[in-house]
Design a protein around this motif. Sequence first.
Motif, PDB file in Angstrom:
ATOM      1  N   ASN A  40       0.820  -1.214   0.000  1.00  0.00           N
ATOM      2  CA  ASN A  40       0.000   0.000   0.000  1.00  0.00           C
ATOM      3  C   ASN A  40       0.857   1.268   0.000  1.00  0.00           C
ATOM      4  O   ASN A  40       1.973   1.283   0.537  1.00  0.00           O
ATOM      5  N   LYS A  41       0.317   2.309  -0.580  1.00  0.00           N
ATOM      6  CA  LYS A  41       0.854   3.654  -0.407  1.00  0.00           C
ATOM      7  C   LYS A  41       0.124   4.289   0.778  1.00  0.00           C
ATOM      8  O   LYS A  41      -1.039   3.965   1.053  1.00  0.00           O
TER       9      LYS A  41
ATOM     10  N   TYR B 214      -1.325   7.053   1.201  1.00  0.00           N
ATOM     11  CA  TYR B 214      -2.562   7.762   0.908  1.00  0.00           C
ATOM     12  C   TYR B 214      -3.724   6.812   0.609  1.00  0.00           C
ATOM     13  O   TYR B 214      -4.889   7.238   0.514  1.00  0.00           O
ATOM     14  N   GLU B 215      -3.448   5.514   0.445  1.00  0.00           N
ATOM     15  CA  GLU B 215      -4.515   4.550   0.189  1.00  0.00           C
ATOM     16  C   GLU B 215      -5.203   4.088   1.472  1.00  0.00           C
ATOM     17  O   GLU B 215      -6.357   3.637   1.443  1.00  0.00           O
TER      18      GLU B 215
ATOM     19  N   PHE C  99      -8.676   5.347   2.412  1.00  0.00           N
ATOM     20  CA  PHE C  99      -9.724   4.792   1.540  1.00  0.00           C
ATOM     21  C   PHE C  99     -10.113   3.375   1.987  1.00  0.00           C
ATOM     22  O   PHE C  99     -11.290   3.004   1.962  1.00  0.00           O
TER      23      PHE C  99
ATOM     24  N   LEU D 151      -9.432   0.697  -5.728  1.00  0.00           N
ATOM     25  CA  LEU D 151      -8.116   0.415  -5.134  1.00  0.00           C
ATOM     26  C   LEU D 151      -7.482  -0.812  -5.788  1.00  0.00           C
ATOM     27  O   LEU D 151      -6.266  -0.850  -6.013  1.00  0.00           O
TER      28      LEU D 151
ATOM     29  N   GLU E  57      -6.196   0.278  -9.213  1.00  0.00           N
ATOM     30  CA  GLU E  57      -5.036   1.152  -9.067  1.00  0.00           C
ATOM     31  C   GLU E  57      -3.792   0.354  -8.680  1.00  0.00           C
ATOM     32  O   GLU E  57      -2.703   0.539  -9.241  1.00  0.00           O
ATOM     33  N   GLN E  58      -3.948  -0.586  -7.736  1.00  0.00           N
ATOM     34  CA  GLN E  58      -2.785  -1.374  -7.307  1.00  0.00           C
ATOM     35  C   GLN E  58      -2.389  -2.393  -8.373  1.00  0.00           C
ATOM     36  O   GLN E  58      -1.206  -2.687  -8.543  1.00  0.00           O
TER      37      GLN E  58
END
Length: 679
Positions: A620-621, A623-624, A627, A666, A669-670
Amino acid sequence: MSRKIKSAEEFLREETGEIRHLRKFERILIGVIAVAWALFQLSLASWLILDSTKTRAIHLAFAIVLLFLNIPIVKKPSGWLKKLVSLNKISILDYTLAAVGAVSALYIMLAWEGLATRQGAPITIDIVAGLAILVLLLEATRRSIGPALTVIALAFTAYAFLGPHMPDVLAFKGVSLNKYLNQISLSTEGIYGIPLGVSASIVYLFVLLGSMLDKAGAGKFFIDLALSLLGKYKGGPAKAAIVASGLTGLVSGSSIANVVTTGTFTIPLMKKVGYPAKKAAAIEVAASTDGQIMPPIMGAAAFIIAEYVNVPYLEVVKAAAIPAFVSYTALFYVVHLEASKLGMKGLPKEEIPGFFATLKGGLHYMLPIAMLVYELVVLRHSPEKAAFNAIIVLIAIILVRGIRNGLKDKAIGLGKGFFDSVMTMCQGFIAGSRNMVAVALATASAGIIVGVVNMGIGGMITMIVEQLSGGSIFLLLIITAIASLLLGMGLPTTATYIVMASLTAPIIVEVGGLYGFVVPLMAAHLFCFYFGILADDTPPVGLAAYAAAAIADSDPIKTGLQGFAYDMRTAIIPFFFVFNTDLILHDIFSWTQGILVFVMACCGAFAFTSAVQGWYITRNKWYEIPFFLFACLVLFHPGSINEYLNIPESSRYLVYLIGLGVMGLLYLEQKFRAGRQTA
């Protein structure tokens, strides 16, 4: 390897009271008493009719006798104590304490008619007997489960007498010795109260069923069956450990017993496929701890919930079903993420037991469990009747298996086969009685606290806790959770639940009602139950973590911290089912609605787990994470954002689409980011 397993088994021996290395006649004596206790409890469930007071008194007498004969005054004598305390024989002092304890426990039964006629005005012998059972019970409890519950009971007792001398905010009118003993020792409002009654009428039979299944070999079957199903997949041994611990949890009310039974096999296999020792042990701890919330047979406290809430036990099972299965499903997801991080594979095919061969070899172990579920769910029989019938089925299976082995193997012979099956039953009876000692003593000692609370300090405690929480239901839940975890470091789950449920469950309901928030009593009690269970792996004391660390050869504190990190997905569930009672199926009677709530709760647990573990499709980043937490909130509690979106109550489940949409975005995006990293 033997050193590690021995260390883990020591934790289990201490829990079940196998401290002394007894002489032959002493082993026989304890065995006879343990078997007699089992036969007494089986008689109660079939043909013997006794009133509840007599049943509780006899139940407690058996527990006290076995405790004093099994466990010395100190478990590891050193210095001058070595001259007074022997671990190789039963001392005269302990024989005396066992005899006096039995008589004082039975006094309420023997003198019941007299006690009823002079209620509130005990005579000298009543006072002596009341003080004797009080002192000996607290000492027996200290020897069995440590000093914590004894100290708490003494603190409440001291408060009952010193209340008039306390500061104004804590002031209490106080009690006399006669009133205290009449409430605590000489009636069914204290020691002989509801918790001990549930232990005597229901819990013993379920513990006996679990012990007999274990002695018959069901534990090994559960492990092999889980490995045959899941061993080949990524992180397979860890996933098998979860299934095996869940199955073992069906018949075991002890996290430590669960760890030792399944962890001895699964922890080395987890290490073999690449899990670090700390994580292998922590996975087993998390799985074994949650074994107590697995329907249809939950921990001993679940039966007490049914009595306190005054509902059939099946209603407790219904309420606990979604939270339990969500918790276990999320743990599967945890170990999958860990395996993904470490790039693991499953076990080689040659090391995995064959599924059909394993199932065929142990299918008979499922018959008592199937009988139990059928009795509870289909026939709606009482828990004690269901457990008794399941035990009868298991006894028949043990006898048939022994006779069949004797007929098939001439070297054994019919007589030897029958004798072996009888010995297996006796070993199960003895193990069941040993396992029940701590439960019986804990429920009796917790009854002291309940009795003091019911003497008039309950309202004052409500006021203090309400002031501490500032009227906030959320803050009240946090205080309850922390207090449960702290208490649970020194108490077994059942005692922790009884204490916290007596003190805070009514307050949660009351405070919620004061501010227009309806909290079902079932939700408040399950909240206390869950956090009592989670205390089993809470550092620095969690004994389940110490047992698993001994097998894995890992640091117990680090193991406990890792196990608690894994159990965070369980810790959030009680908060959500207080605010969203759909999770405990409150006023839900539709299968489709229940399944929808379960699936969405699983997705919510996955979102929370991904946030905590720092991994979804890839790492994960930062900023995720918000969410993931937002998706978790929406999927667990869709009503939390309904009012902001002006969605009518009839369409509240449409909010689930928002949570699923966030998880889907998510994922994409990942997936894109992981593809770029690979390229």
